[in-house]
Structure formats: structure tokens, C-alpha cells
Design a protein around this motif. Structure first.
Motif, PDB file in Angstrom:
ATOM      1  N   GLU A 244     -42.568 -41.945 -17.315  1.00  0.00           N
ATOM      2  CA  GLU A 244     -43.044 -42.826 -17.172  1.00  0.00           C
ATOM      3  C   GLU A 244     -44.705 -43.299 -18.279  1.00  0.00           C
ATOM      4  O   GLU A 244     -44.709 -42.528 -19.036  1.00  0.00           O
ATOM      5  CB  GLU A 244     -44.339 -42.614 -15.607  1.00  0.00           C
ATOM      6  CG  GLU A 244     -43.429 -42.688 -14.171  1.00  0.00           C
ATOM      7  CD  GLU A 244     -44.407 -41.768 -13.799  1.00  0.00           C
ATOM      8  OE1 GLU A 244     -45.369 -41.146 -13.679  1.00  0.00           O
ATOM      9  OE2 GLU A 244     -43.557 -42.181 -12.129  1.00  0.00           O
ATOM     10  N   GLU A 245     -45.312 -44.457 -18.239  1.00  0.00           N
ATOM     11  CA  GLU A 245     -45.686 -45.205 -19.719  1.00  0.00           C
ATOM     12  C   GLU A 245     -47.189 -44.104 -19.944  1.00  0.00           C
ATOM     13  O   GLU A 245     -46.881 -44.172 -21.043  1.00  0.00           O
ATOM     14  CB  GLU A 245     -46.117 -46.491 -18.890  1.00  0.00           C
ATOM     15  CG  GLU A 245     -47.334 -47.774 -19.727  1.00  0.00           C
ATOM     16  CD  GLU A 245     -45.422 -48.500 -20.215  1.00  0.00           C
ATOM     17  OE1 GLU A 245     -45.424 -47.862 -22.087  1.00  0.00           O
ATOM     18  OE2 GLU A 245     -44.410 -48.543 -19.945  1.00  0.00           O
ATOM     19  N   GLU A 246     -47.475 -43.860 -18.799  1.00  0.00           N
ATOM     20  CA  GLU A 246     -48.499 -43.401 -19.375  1.00  0.00           C
ATOM     21  C   GLU A 246     -48.038 -42.082 -19.496  1.00  0.00           C
ATOM     22  O   GLU A 246     -49.591 -41.223 -20.514  1.00  0.00           O
ATOM     23  CB  GLU A 246     -49.795 -43.162 -18.684  1.00  0.00           C
ATOM     24  CG  GLU A 246     -49.369 -42.039 -16.866  1.00  0.00           C
ATOM     25  CD  GLU A 246     -48.077 -42.432 -15.955  1.00  0.00           C
ATOM     26  OE1 GLU A 246     -47.888 -42.760 -15.039  1.00  0.00           O
ATOM     27  OE2 GLU A 246     -48.297 -43.865 -16.085  1.00  0.00           O
ATOM     28  N   ASN A 247     -47.448 -41.801 -19.543  1.00  0.00           N
ATOM     29  CA  ASN A 247     -46.507 -40.081 -19.649  1.00  0.00           C
ATOM     30  C   ASN A 247     -45.997 -40.192 -21.382  1.00  0.00           C
ATOM     31  O   ASN A 247     -45.457 -38.954 -21.674  1.00  0.00           O
ATOM     32  CB  ASN A 247     -45.862 -39.363 -18.724  1.00  0.00           C
ATOM     33  CG  ASN A 247     -46.887 -39.358 -17.535  1.00  0.00           C
ATOM     34  OD1 ASN A 247     -48.009 -38.711 -17.897  1.00  0.00           O
ATOM     35  ND2 ASN A 247     -45.651 -39.398 -16.899  1.00  0.00           N
ATOM     36  N   ILE A 248     -45.716 -41.900 -22.276  1.00  0.00           N
ATOM     37  CA  ILE A 248     -44.180 -41.152 -23.133  1.00  0.00           C
ATOM     38  C   ILE A 248     -44.931 -40.595 -24.414  1.00  0.00           C
ATOM     39  O   ILE A 248     -44.754 -40.041 -24.793  1.00  0.00           O
ATOM     40  CB  ILE A 248     -44.209 -43.094 -23.492  1.00  0.00           C
ATOM     41  CG1 ILE A 248     -43.649 -43.279 -22.307  1.00  0.00           C
ATOM     42  CG2 ILE A 248     -43.623 -43.016 -24.437  1.00  0.00           C
ATOM     43  CD1 ILE A 248     -43.112 -45.258 -22.496  1.00  0.00           C
ATOM     44  N   THR A 249     -46.600 -41.399 -24.600  1.00  0.00           N
ATOM     45  CA  THR A 249     -47.858 -40.469 -25.723  1.00  0.00           C
ATOM     46  C   THR A 249     -47.655 -39.118 -26.018  1.00  0.00           C
ATOM     47  O   THR A 249     -47.054 -38.738 -26.769  1.00  0.00           O
ATOM     48  CB  THR A 249     -49.147 -41.519 -25.993  1.00  0.00           C
ATOM     49  OG1 THR A 249     -48.096 -42.690 -26.225  1.00  0.00           O
ATOM     50  CG2 THR A 249     -49.173 -40.777 -27.031  1.00  0.00           C
ATOM     51  N   PRO A 250     -48.362 -38.347 -24.464  1.00  0.00           N
ATOM     52  CA  PRO A 250     -48.562 -37.388 -24.220  1.00  0.00           C
ATOM     53  C   PRO A 250     -46.583 -36.294 -24.724  1.00  0.00           C
ATOM     54  O   PRO A 250     -46.677 -35.771 -25.416  1.00  0.00           O
ATOM     55  CB  PRO A 250     -48.928 -36.883 -23.066  1.00  0.00           C
ATOM     56  CG  PRO A 250     -49.586 -38.207 -22.802  1.00  0.00           C
ATOM     57  CD  PRO A 250     -48.273 -39.139 -23.533  1.00  0.00           C
ATOM     58  N   TYR A 251     -45.375 -37.060 -24.200  1.00  0.00           N
ATOM     59  CA  TYR A 251     -44.706 -37.064 -24.192  1.00  0.00           C
ATOM     60  C   TYR A 251     -44.016 -36.491 -25.563  1.00  0.00           C
ATOM     61  O   TYR A 251     -43.765 -34.972 -26.234  1.00  0.00           O
ATOM     62  CB  TYR A 251     -43.460 -37.200 -23.331  1.00  0.00           C
ATOM     63  CG  TYR A 251     -41.624 -36.669 -23.132  1.00  0.00           C
ATOM     64  CD1 TYR A 251     -41.524 -35.804 -22.462  1.00  0.00           C
ATOM     65  CD2 TYR A 251     -41.606 -37.474 -24.183  1.00  0.00           C
ATOM     66  CE1 TYR A 251     -40.070 -35.303 -22.198  1.00  0.00           C
ATOM     67  CE2 TYR A 251     -40.060 -36.138 -24.621  1.00  0.00           C
ATOM     68  CZ  TYR A 251     -39.459 -35.598 -23.355  1.00  0.00           C
ATOM     69  OH  TYR A 251     -38.008 -34.999 -23.373  1.00  0.00           O
ATOM     70  N   LEU A 252     -44.448 -37.580 -26.196  1.00  0.00           N
ATOM     71  CA  LEU A 252     -43.750 -37.453 -27.985  1.00  0.00           C
ATOM     72  C   LEU A 252     -44.841 -36.382 -28.922  1.00  0.00           C
ATOM     73  O   LEU A 252     -44.354 -35.600 -29.897  1.00  0.00           O
ATOM     74  CB  LEU A 252     -43.891 -38.468 -28.155  1.00  0.00           C
ATOM     75  CG  LEU A 252     -42.490 -40.298 -27.412  1.00  0.00           C
ATOM     76  CD1 LEU A 252     -42.352 -41.378 -28.856  1.00  0.00           C
ATOM     77  CD2 LEU A 252     -40.911 -39.604 -27.407  1.00  0.00           C
ATOM     78  N   GLN A 253     -45.699 -36.716 -28.133  1.00  0.00           N
ATOM     79  CA  GLN A 253     -46.291 -35.816 -29.344  1.00  0.00           C
ATOM     80  C   GLN A 253     -46.250 -34.524 -29.080  1.00  0.00           C
ATOM     81  O   GLN A 253     -46.116 -33.773 -29.690  1.00  0.00           O
ATOM     82  CB  GLN A 253     -47.653 -35.564 -28.759  1.00  0.00           C
ATOM     83  CG  GLN A 253     -48.911 -35.431 -29.662  1.00  0.00           C
ATOM     84  CD  GLN A 253     -48.402 -35.690 -31.345  1.00  0.00           C
ATOM     85  OE1 GLN A 253     -48.851 -36.617 -31.690  1.00  0.00           O
ATOM     86  NE2 GLN A 253     -48.856 -34.325 -32.245  1.00  0.00           N
ATOM     87  N   GLN A 254     -45.875 -33.721 -27.750  1.00  0.00           N
ATOM     88  CA  GLN A 254     -45.823 -32.538 -27.573  1.00  0.00           C
ATOM     89  C   GLN A 254     -44.135 -32.395 -28.203  1.00  0.00           C
ATOM     90  O   GLN A 254     -43.443 -31.068 -28.395  1.00  0.00           O
ATOM     91  CB  GLN A 254     -45.455 -32.324 -25.611  1.00  0.00           C
ATOM     92  CG  GLN A 254     -45.116 -30.583 -25.191  1.00  0.00           C
ATOM     93  CD  GLN A 254     -44.832 -30.356 -23.775  1.00  0.00           C
ATOM     94  OE1 GLN A 254     -45.071 -31.520 -23.609  1.00  0.00           O
ATOM     95  NE2 GLN A 254     -44.790 -29.677 -23.505  1.00  0.00           N
ATOM     96  N   PHE A 255     -43.499 -33.283 -27.949  1.00  0.00           N
ATOM     97  CA  PHE A 255     -41.750 -32.836 -28.656  1.00  0.00           C
ATOM     98  C   PHE A 255     -42.374 -32.930 -29.902  1.00  0.00           C
ATOM     99  O   PHE A 255     -41.523 -31.502 -30.331  1.00  0.00           O
ATOM    100  CB  PHE A 255     -40.795 -34.378 -28.447  1.00  0.00           C
ATOM    101  CG  PHE A 255     -39.488 -34.317 -28.713  1.00  0.00           C
ATOM    102  CD1 PHE A 255     -38.786 -33.833 -27.703  1.00  0.00           C
ATOM    103  CD2 PHE A 255     -38.876 -33.930 -29.795  1.00  0.00           C
ATOM    104  CE1 PHE A 255     -37.760 -33.638 -28.140  1.00  0.00           C
ATOM    105  CE2 PHE A 255     -37.977 -33.886 -30.475  1.00  0.00           C
ATOM    106  CZ  PHE A 255     -36.991 -33.446 -29.235  1.00  0.00           C
ATOM    107  N   SER A 256     -43.251 -33.710 -30.637  1.00  0.00           N
ATOM    108  CA  SER A 256     -43.095 -33.397 -31.878  1.00  0.00           C
ATOM    109  C   SER A 256     -43.682 -31.851 -32.565  1.00  0.00           C
ATOM    110  O   SER A 256     -43.200 -31.271 -33.677  1.00  0.00           O
ATOM    111  CB  SER A 256     -44.214 -34.325 -32.264  1.00  0.00           C
ATOM    112  OG  SER A 256     -44.429 -34.310 -33.960  1.00  0.00           O
ATOM    113  N   ASP A 257     -45.208 -31.591 -31.663  1.00  0.00           N
ATOM    114  CA  ASP A 257     -44.935 -30.354 -31.864  1.00  0.00           C
ATOM    115  C   ASP A 257     -44.272 -29.200 -31.585  1.00  0.00           C
ATOM    116  O   ASP A 257     -44.143 -28.043 -32.249  1.00  0.00           O
ATOM    117  CB  ASP A 257     -46.337 -29.860 -30.708  1.00  0.00           C
ATOM    118  CG  ASP A 257     -47.732 -30.635 -31.083  1.00  0.00           C
ATOM    119  OD1 ASP A 257     -47.892 -31.521 -32.273  1.00  0.00           O
ATOM    120  OD2 ASP A 257     -48.407 -31.450 -29.982  1.00  0.00           O
TER     121      ASP A 257
END
Length: 299
Positions: A244-257
Motif C-alpha cells: 500500500e502507498e504508505e508502506n512502499i518507502t519502508p518496504y524498499l528501505q527494508q529490502f535494501s538493508d
């Protein structure tokens, strides 16, 4: 009893054919092209044959035949004219209309016949780009406007998936090129729309790439297992409904880490959920593509 949709509102016809309701009313009044039933409150209701006729009229009109000329054709001459025009003109529009009819009537035979006719003119990847992708885009809009039900969407999606899977199967025995990184194709948690990802798997395999297709709703943490087997990994994903829109940035940051801290790992992303993002908004080693074609060109 078969619960096939046999009655359409004028708004349904507008959504299905792209012809404005105002134009449909003018064609009825001025040229007597359609004869809808009317409810007690004077609301128009159109039959499946009226819908099919309007698809044919739209096709002829979009290909240069004036509406006044179409109105002078006899009822049985209209589909004949469509076949004549499709045989020497743009077959894609005619095929998309036929596949819409297949979807609305849950008609598998019509789907297979239309697909097999296309194969006489086009390769599989040409069919996907020129017919299946535009059809799927239209279906998304039809579903959002309640013109079709989820059952219609699932029906046509499964038939398209079958064709992609058949073509992937033909490539499975091919060995990947000797120097090839590993592409891991997955959808995030709760995401189930996998047609685009399936087709990317086909394109990657056809180019001799080593692929691992995981499919829908894959927990991020489980992807770490691949580093025990492969050194050079490119993850590929498609965001259609989730995150969902509000979760995209946290998801991608977690994926990157978690997964992109190794030198040769990266993530390639597509999907309408990312339409408001630019690569400047993304963590390092994540690339964004606005279409399957653009991603494939870089492979």
C-alpha cells in the motif's frame, strides 16, 4: 443455470467500447443502429447482441468507415465487413474485441480461436504487447467501474497465463548462457497479480538468462536464502496493488538493508503502484521501469 451477463447499461457499453454514452444515444436516434429495451423508468438496457453489434460498429468507424455508411449496411453485413477489414487491416483491435466477448461470455473456445488466428500473423511476444497488454489495461478499468466482476477478470487472466506458461515451458530445456547472473522473480506479500512477472520470466529465459520464478506473495525474509547458492542476484518484482502507498518507502528501505548490501545484488521494479516514484526517491541499487518493454530492452 449459467449466470452470464446478458444485460448492459449504457454506462457499461461506454466502458466496454470506449464510445461515449452521448454518442451512443445519437447513433440510436439518428441512425437507428441499436434498439435497447427500456425499464418502467425509461432506463436503457442492452442485450449481448447489441453489445457485440456496437463493438463491430466501433471497429468499422475507428477504421475509417463513416457512421452513415455503417447505418446503411444490413444487420448481417456488419460482421462480414468487420472480418473483411480485419483481414487486411489492424487485426489487434478486432482481436481485443473478440477477447472481450470471450471474457463476458466465459467462452474459452472463442479465446483459443482468436489466439490461434493471431498466431498466423504474429509471434507470441508480439501478441502479448499488442493484444494482451492493452486488453489487460482495459480489464483493470472495467473492473474498477464495476462493468465486469472479479470472475470475468480471473477467467481471462488464467487463459492468458496459460499461454505464457506454455511458451515458458518451451524454453525450460535451454541451458542459461555461461556468464549469467541469477534473476529471482517474486511478488511482495499479498500481491497476486503475476501476469507481468510471468511474461518477464519468459523474456529472460528467451535471452538465455538464469531465472528463478517464485510468484505471488513472497515474504521478504525468505529471499535471503538465495545468497547461500548464488553470488550475483538481480531481484525483479511488480507492484500492482501491494504494498500500500504508505508502506512502499519502508518496504524498499527494508529490502535494501536486508538484501542489497552485497556488491552484486540489485532490485528491478515495475508496476502502477510506483507511478509516482522516481529513481531519486529510491535506495541505492534499485531501478524503476515504466514498462515491461523498457526493462526488456536493457537486458
Amino acid at each position: 443455470m449459467n449466470n452470464i451477463k446478458v444485460s448492459f447499461s449504457i454506462k457499461d457499453l461506454e466502458n466496454l467500447t470506449g464510445i461515449k454514452a452521448h454518442t451512443i444515444r445519437i447513433w440510436e436516434k439518428r441512425y437507428n443502429l441499436l434498439s435497447p429495451d427500456r425499464s418502467d423508468t425509461n432506463i436503457r438496457n442492452y442485450s449481448i447482441s447489441s453489445f457485440q453489434k456496437l463493438l463491430n460498429i466501433s471497429y468499422l468507424n475507428n477504421n475509417g468507415l463513416k457512421i452513415s455508411k455503417i447505418a446503411n449496411l444490413k444487420e448481417e453485413e456488419i460482421p462480414i465487413k468487420v472480418r473483411e477489414m480485419a483481414s487486411r487491416g489492424k487485426v489487434e483491435d478486432h482481436a481485443i474485441n473478440a477477447l472481450k466477448m470471450s471474457m463476458l461470455n466465459f467462452d474459452q473456445v472463442l479465446f483459443y480461436n482468436t489466439y490461434n488466428n493471431l498466431l498466423e500473423y504474429k509471434s507470441f511476444n508480439q501478441i502479448f504487447y499488442s493484444v494482451f497488454l492493452p486488453l489487460l489495461n482495459e480489464i483493470g478499468l472495467l473492473w474498477q467501474t464495476n462493468t465486469i466482476t472479479p470472475a470475468h477478470e480471473h477467467f481471462i487472466s488464467v487463459l492468458i497465463k496459460q499461454k505464457i506458461l506454455i511458451n515458458i515451458e518451451r524454453l525450460q530445456s535451454l541451458e542459461p548462457k555461461p556468464v549469467s547472473n541469477t534473476y529471482v522473480l517474486f511478488l511482495p506479500d499479498h500481491e497476486i497479480h503475476d501476469i507481468g512477472l510471468l511474461y518477464l520470466n519468459y523474456e529472460l529465459r528467451s535471452k538465455g538468462k538464469h531465472t528463478i520464478f517464485l510468484g505471488e506473495s513472497v515474504p521478504m525474509e525468505s529471499l535471503t536464502d538465495f545468497f547461500d547458492f548464488f553470488d550475483d542476484i538481480t531481484f525483479v518484482s511488480y507492484f500492482t496493488i501491494y504494498p500500500e502507498e504508505e508502506n512502499i518507502t519502508p518496504y524498499l528501505q527494508q529490502f535494501s538493508d536486508l538484501l542489497l548490501n552485497k556488491e552484486n545484488s540489485k532490485l528491478l521494479l515495475l508496476g502502477q503502484k510506483l507511478s509516482n516514484y522516481s529513481e531519486n526517491d529510491l535506495p541505492k541499487n534499485i531501478s524503476l521501469y515504466n514498462s515491461i518493454e523498457n526493462l526488456v530492452k536493457e537486458l
